[in-house]
Design a protein around this motif. Structure first.
Motif, PDB file in Angstrom:
ATOM      1  N   LEU A  47       0.827  -1.205   0.000  1.00 60.00           N
ATOM      2  CA  LEU A  47       0.000   0.000   0.000  1.00 60.00           C
ATOM      3  C   LEU A  47       0.864   1.259   0.000  1.00 60.00           C
ATOM      4  N   ILE A  48       1.906   1.264   0.796  1.00 56.42           N
ATOM      5  CA  ILE A  48       2.826   2.410   0.829  1.00 56.42           C
ATOM      6  C   ILE A  48       3.461   2.604  -0.549  1.00 56.42           C
ATOM      7  N   ARG A  49       3.922   1.524  -1.169  1.00 54.85           N
ATOM      8  CA  ARG A  49       4.548   1.605  -2.502  1.00 54.85           C
ATOM      9  C   ARG A  49       3.557   2.111  -3.547  1.00 54.85           C
ATOM     10  N   GLU A  50       2.366   1.537  -3.573  1.00 54.57           N
ATOM     11  CA  GLU A  50       1.361   1.930  -4.565  1.00 54.57           C
ATOM     12  C   GLU A  50       0.976   3.408  -4.439  1.00 54.57           C
ATOM     13  N   CYS A  51       0.816   3.896  -3.220  1.00 51.39           N
ATOM     14  CA  CYS A  51       0.446   5.303  -3.024  1.00 51.39           C
ATOM     15  C   CYS A  51       1.566   6.243  -3.474  1.00 51.39           C
ATOM     16  N   ARG A  52       2.814   5.817  -3.266  1.00 55.83           N
ATOM     17  CA  ARG A  52       3.950   6.607  -3.765  1.00 55.83           C
ATOM     18  C   ARG A  52       3.950   6.638  -5.293  1.00 55.83           C
ATOM     19  N   GLU A  53       3.764   5.464  -5.901  1.00 51.47           N
ATOM     20  CA  GLU A  53       3.796   5.358  -7.365  1.00 51.47           C
ATOM     21  C   GLU A  53       2.638   6.098  -8.028  1.00 51.47           C
ATOM     22  N   GLU A  54       1.464   6.034  -7.431  1.00 53.36           N
ATOM     23  CA  GLU A  54       0.275   6.582  -8.069  1.00 53.36           C
ATOM     24  C   GLU A  54      -0.025   8.037  -7.716  1.00 53.36           C
ATOM     25  N   LEU A  55       0.330   8.468  -6.490  1.00 52.05           N
ATOM     26  CA  LEU A  55      -0.039   9.817  -6.040  1.00 52.05           C
ATOM     27  C   LEU A  55       1.110  10.623  -5.439  1.00 52.05           C
ATOM     28  N   ALA A  56       2.306  10.052  -5.386  1.00 52.89           N
ATOM     29  CA  ALA A  56       3.471  10.736  -4.807  1.00 52.89           C
ATOM     30  C   ALA A  56       3.255  11.118  -3.347  1.00 52.89           C
ATOM     31  N   ILE A  57       2.523  10.274  -2.605  1.00 53.17           N
ATOM     32  CA  ILE A  57       2.329  10.507  -1.169  1.00 53.17           C
ATOM     33  C   ILE A  57       2.836   9.300  -0.390  1.00 53.17           C
ATOM     34  N   THR A  58       3.180   9.556   0.868  1.00 52.06           N
ATOM     35  CA  THR A  58       3.523   8.478   1.783  1.00 52.06           C
ATOM     36  C   THR A  58       2.343   8.323   2.737  1.00 52.06           C
ATOM     37  N   VAL A  59       1.783   7.119   2.767  1.00 53.41           N
ATOM     38  CA  VAL A  59       0.664   6.882   3.677  1.00 53.41           C
ATOM     39  C   VAL A  59       1.134   6.093   4.888  1.00 53.41           C
ATOM     40  N   ALA A  60       0.369   6.242   5.956  1.00 53.10           N
ATOM     41  CA  ALA A  60       0.595   5.472   7.177  1.00 53.10           C
ATOM     42  C   ALA A  60      -0.625   4.568   7.363  1.00 53.10           C
ATOM     43  N   PRO A  61      -0.516   3.289   6.941  1.00 54.56           N
ATOM     44  CA  PRO A  61      -1.642   2.376   7.125  1.00 54.56           C
ATOM     45  C   PRO A  61      -1.897   2.107   8.605  1.00 54.56           C
ATOM     46  N   ALA A  62      -3.160   2.100   8.981  1.00 57.84           N
ATOM     47  CA  ALA A  62      -3.544   1.785  10.364  1.00 57.84           C
ATOM     48  C   ALA A  62      -4.219   0.418  10.350  1.00 57.84           C
ATOM     49  N   ASP A  63      -5.431   0.351  10.859  1.00 62.77           N
ATOM     50  CA  ASP A  63      -6.143  -0.927  10.911  1.00 62.77           C
ATOM     51  C   ASP A  63      -6.868  -1.206   9.593  1.00 62.77           C
ATOM     52  N   ILE A  64      -7.342  -2.434   9.456  1.00 58.40           N
ATOM     53  CA  ILE A  64      -8.110  -2.828   8.277  1.00 58.40           C
ATOM     54  C   ILE A  64      -9.548  -2.363   8.464  1.00 58.40           C
ATOM     55  N   PHE A  65     -10.061  -1.613   7.503  1.00 56.29           N
ATOM     56  CA  PHE A  65     -11.459  -1.163   7.548  1.00 56.29           C
ATOM     57  C   PHE A  65     -12.381  -2.309   7.160  1.00 56.29           C
ATOM     58  N   THR A  66     -12.064  -2.991   6.072  1.00 56.52           N
ATOM     59  CA  THR A  66     -12.856  -4.132   5.628  1.00 56.52           C
ATOM     60  C   THR A  66     -12.118  -4.878   4.521  1.00 56.52           C
ATOM     61  N   GLU A  67     -12.589  -6.094   4.232  1.00 53.08           N
ATOM     62  CA  GLU A  67     -12.013  -6.909   3.162  1.00 53.08           C
ATOM     63  C   GLU A  67     -13.146  -7.491   2.335  1.00 53.08           C
ATOM     64  N   VAL A  68     -12.867  -7.748   1.053  1.00 52.85           N
ATOM     65  CA  VAL A  68     -13.871  -8.327   0.163  1.00 52.85           C
ATOM     66  C   VAL A  68     -13.174  -9.157  -0.909  1.00 52.85           C
ATOM     67  N   THR A  69     -13.834 -10.204  -1.339  1.00 55.50           N
ATOM     68  CA  THR A  69     -13.366 -10.985  -2.479  1.00 55.50           C
ATOM     69  C   THR A  69     -14.334 -10.728  -3.621  1.00 55.50           C
ATOM     70  N   HIS A  70     -13.786 -10.460  -4.810  1.00 55.08           N
ATOM     71  CA  HIS A  70     -14.639 -10.147  -5.959  1.00 55.08           C
ATOM     72  C   HIS A  70     -14.072 -10.802  -7.209  1.00 55.08           C
ATOM     73  N   GLU A  71     -14.965 -11.324  -8.025  1.00 56.10           N
ATOM     74  CA  GLU A  71     -14.541 -11.960  -9.267  1.00 56.10           C
ATOM     75  C   GLU A  71     -14.975 -11.108 -10.459  1.00 56.10           C
ATOM     76  N   TYR A  72     -13.982 -10.555 -11.153  1.00 60.06           N
ATOM     77  CA  TYR A  72     -14.211  -9.848 -12.407  1.00 60.06           C
ATOM     78  C   TYR A  72     -14.075 -10.867 -13.536  1.00 60.06           C
ATOM     79  N   PRO A  73     -14.497 -10.520 -14.744  1.00 62.98           N
ATOM     80  CA  PRO A  73     -14.324 -11.462 -15.869  1.00 62.98           C
ATOM     81  C   PRO A  73     -12.856 -11.843 -16.113  1.00 62.98           C
ATOM     82  N   ASP A  74     -11.935 -10.924 -15.828  1.00 64.68           N
ATOM     83  CA  ASP A  74     -10.521 -11.151 -16.132  1.00 64.68           C
ATOM     84  C   ASP A  74      -9.651 -11.487 -14.923  1.00 64.68           C
ATOM     85  N   ILE A  75     -10.173 -11.321 -13.694  1.00 67.66           N
ATOM     86  CA  ILE A  75      -9.337 -11.520 -12.510  1.00 67.66           C
ATOM     87  C   ILE A  75     -10.208 -11.699 -11.269  1.00 67.66           C
TER      88      ILE A  75
END
Length: 130
Positions: A47-75
């Protein structure tokens, strides 16, 4: 199944959403910033890497808000949404088409990636009247 992480970032009663690039799968749909967990990474590191790559920010992850499993046609994905704060930087559009800060009540004005639907409902439910 692909492990994916995303950031739920709040600021002044609004949370950040990003619009996917037009040339990617689910192009121009809205989502939370984040991406795939690479081999050898923890979810938080990804998450820290992705936020740097996509938005040039450093995030501080805390707790998990929620999780989900989803099936798209391709993934099929297992998406973990973390409560985060911005530790450094100002968001810049390095990959996304657009970025907005919205209230839970404004969710219906945007077309989101299907995997985010359950998470958005929970945000709306938990933040009613705030």
């Amino acid at each position: 199944m692909t492990e994916v992480v995303a950031a739920l970032i709040w600021e002044n009663g609004k949370f950040m959403i990003c619009q996917r690039p037009a040339n990617k799968a689910r192009g121009l749909l809205w989502e939370f910033v984040g991406g795939k967990v690479e081999p050898g990474e923890t979810k938080e590191q990804a998450l820290i890497r992705e936020c740097r790559e996509e938005l040039a920010i450093t995030v501080a992850p805390a707790d998990i808000f929620t999780e989900v499993t989803h099936e798209y046609p391709d993934i099929e994905i297992h998406l973990t949404l973390f409560n985060c704060t911005i530790a450094a930087g100002t968001p810049r559009l390095l990959e996304h088409h657009d970025l907005k800060w919205i209230t839970p009540e404004e969710v219906t004005k945007y077309k989101f990636c299907p995997a985010d639907t359950v998470m958005l409902r929970r945000i709306q439910h938990e933040h009613k009247g705030i």
